[in-house]
Design an enzyme around this catalytic site. Structure first.
Site, PDB file in Angstrom:
ATOM      1  N   TRP A  49       0.813  -1.218   0.000  1.00 53.55           N
ATOM      2  CA  TRP A  49       0.000   0.000   0.000  1.00 53.55           C
ATOM      3  C   TRP A  49       0.842   1.261   0.000  1.00 53.55           C
ATOM      4  O   TRP A  49       0.565   2.213  -0.737  1.00 53.55           O
ATOM      5  CB  TRP A  49      -0.996  -0.017   1.160  1.00 53.55           C
ATOM      6  CG  TRP A  49      -2.139  -0.923   0.855  1.00 53.55           C
ATOM      7  CD1 TRP A  49      -2.384  -2.153   1.370  1.00 53.55           C
ATOM      8  CD2 TRP A  49      -3.168  -0.691  -0.122  1.00 53.55           C
ATOM      9  NE1 TRP A  49      -3.506  -2.711   0.780  1.00 53.55           N
ATOM     10  CE2 TRP A  49      -4.007  -1.839  -0.129  1.00 53.55           C
ATOM     11  CE3 TRP A  49      -3.455   0.360  -0.982  1.00 53.55           C
ATOM     12  CZ2 TRP A  49      -5.115  -1.944  -0.968  1.00 53.55           C
ATOM     13  CZ3 TRP A  49      -4.562   0.256  -1.822  1.00 53.55           C
ATOM     14  CH2 TRP A  49      -5.375  -0.882  -1.803  1.00 53.55           C
TER      15      TRP A  49
ATOM     16  N   ASP B 286      -1.698   6.373   6.736  1.00 53.97           N
ATOM     17  CA  ASP B 286      -2.809   5.567   6.221  1.00 53.97           C
ATOM     18  C   ASP B 286      -3.029   4.477   7.260  1.00 53.97           C
ATOM     19  O   ASP B 286      -2.239   3.539   7.373  1.00 53.97           O
ATOM     20  CB  ASP B 286      -2.424   4.978   4.867  1.00 53.97           C
ATOM     21  CG  ASP B 286      -3.446   3.980   4.329  1.00 53.97           C
ATOM     22  OD1 ASP B 286      -4.441   3.693   5.030  1.00 53.97           O
ATOM     23  OD2 ASP B 286      -3.234   3.473   3.206  1.00 53.97           O
TER      24      ASP B 286
ATOM     25  N   LYS C 156     -12.570  -1.973   6.053  1.00 55.29           N
ATOM     26  CA  LYS C 156     -11.784  -3.021   6.696  1.00 55.29           C
ATOM     27  C   LYS C 156     -12.166  -3.209   8.158  1.00 55.29           C
ATOM     28  O   LYS C 156     -12.273  -4.329   8.631  1.00 55.29           O
ATOM     29  CB  LYS C 156     -10.296  -2.700   6.567  1.00 55.29           C
ATOM     30  CG  LYS C 156      -9.819  -2.603   5.123  1.00 55.29           C
ATOM     31  CD  LYS C 156      -8.348  -2.254   5.047  1.00 55.29           C
ATOM     32  CE  LYS C 156      -7.911  -1.980   3.618  1.00 55.29           C
ATOM     33  NZ  LYS C 156      -8.087  -3.110   2.725  1.00 55.29           N
TER      34      LYS C 156
END
Length: 375
Positions: free
Chosen positions: A103, A182, A206
């Protein structure tokens, strides 16, 4: 309560607390006597405004968000924020990114469209890593520029299973840039040290609610610096001034997130309540699963012990010819979505807040049974 449903180990969209799903079902056709579903309400009507205000207040309370930070409910997901963040904070200048997994690697690539990006550290380049992300480079080794507009880290790498157990102290490293995190895949699973953060963002799907909602928590002094090319709906200052109502927000996602925040506030475990309780259970779940993997001759987790994720646990069968049989047997036991991400292979168990301890116990039992038969 949980026995009637399978245990869903999906990395996202992921399992929601059954209690919350039941409440959503009960309120689906008529929210609190309003005669409307939440999906049918005006986002500017008093009914939805009350939902929005409660969700924001509960999140602020859960994460102890300081008064000088604004909470924004946006859209576009974590991947969208990889562009929205540099559009707001880079000022077209220098941005440093610490790459610790798939990511943050994507984040760096996206930010290059708008800023002068430099990789301050690369976990895939560590000795013995061979391009895999198994450890976090020591912050003392990070190559940070004095003129960086911000430093970006992904504090929990969903695919690679690498998690920062504490946030880096950029000031102690001689860097005055704000830290942008993040925290999509471990948001509301543990406290945040806001004294070290300038902006945090998370896709909700999530650990909080349905796909479509993105949370941004941004320090007020960082508002108002968007590039001229930044779309108005993605300008943090515009969104903050409009209290997330500049355009129609993802109303249903905000509603479900609000129910999850209420569930978290009520949650009790190990003599604690709220965020402290969920963190304690998350520690216990992760410890149970990692102990089973480490004690096995069939399975392995390759991430360095000091930065293993509590939320996303990738693991591999040493004999990969058994992968299909392992997944088929897991499905028969009601253990769903254990296949690893296509980019890394193997298996992955995502054990977010909504995953009960019983789910991890069931997985550990299956791991042992399968190894007995095939090890």
């Amino acid at each position: 309560m949980h026995a009637a449903r399978p245990f869903n180990f999906s990395a996202g969209p992921a399992a929601l607390p059954q209690e919350v799903l039941s409440q959503v079902a009960e309120e689906m056709l008529d929210w609190h006597g309003s005669g409307m579903s939440v999906m049918e309400m005006s986002h500017r009507g008093r009914e939805f405004i009350s939902i929005y205000e409660a969700a924001e207040a509960d999140l602020r309370e859960l994460l102890q968000v300081p008064a000088n930070f604004r909470i924004l409910f946006m859209q576009g997901g974590g991947l969208g924020e990889n562009a929205i963040l540099p559009l707001n904070l880079s000022r077209g200048g220098a941005v440093d990114v610490v790459v610790t997994g798939s990511w943050s690697k994507k984040s760096a690539g996206e930010a290059r469209r708008y800023a002068d990006v430099r990789i301050a550290a690369d976990g895939g380049a560590l000795e013995g890593a061979g391009g895999r992300f198994l450890d976090i480079p020591d912050p003392a080794s990070w190559q940070l520029r004095r003129d960086a507009a911000y430093v970006h880290v992904c504090t929990n790498e969903t695919i690679d299973g690498v998690e920062f157990q504490s946030l880096p102290d950029l000031k102690a490293l001689g860097c005055d840039a704000p830290l942008a995190i993040d925290f999509s895949s471990h948001v509301v699973s543990r406290p945040v040290d806001w004294s070290r953060v300038g902006v945090a963002f998370a896709g909700a799907q999530k650990n909080i609610g349905p796909a479509g909602l993105t949370l941004v928590v941004v320090r007020e002094d960082l508002l108002g610096h968007a590039l001229p090319i930044c779309p108005s709906a993605f300008d943090y200052k515009t969104v903050a001034e409009a209290q997330s109502m500049y355009n129609t927000p993802p109303t249903f996602g905000i509603y479900v997130a609000g129910l999850v925040f209420q569930w978290l506030k009520r949650f009790a475990y190990g003599g604690a309540t709220g965020l402290a309780a969920i963190e304690r259970r998350n520690i216990d779940k992760a410890a149970l699963l990692y102990a089973a993997l480490d004690g096995s001759s069939l399975y392995e987790n390759r991430v360095a012990a000091h930065c293993r994720s509590r939320m996303n646990v990738p693991f591999f069968l040493r004999d990969e010819r058994l992968n299909d049989a392992f997944l088929a047997g897991a499905r028969e036991r009601g253990l769903l979505q254990l296949k690893g991400h296509k980019s890394v292979g193997g298996m992955r168990a995502s054990i977010y807040n909504a995953m009960p301890l019983e789910g991890v116990q069931a997985l550990v039992s299956y791991l042992k049974d399968f190894e007995t038969r095939h090890g």
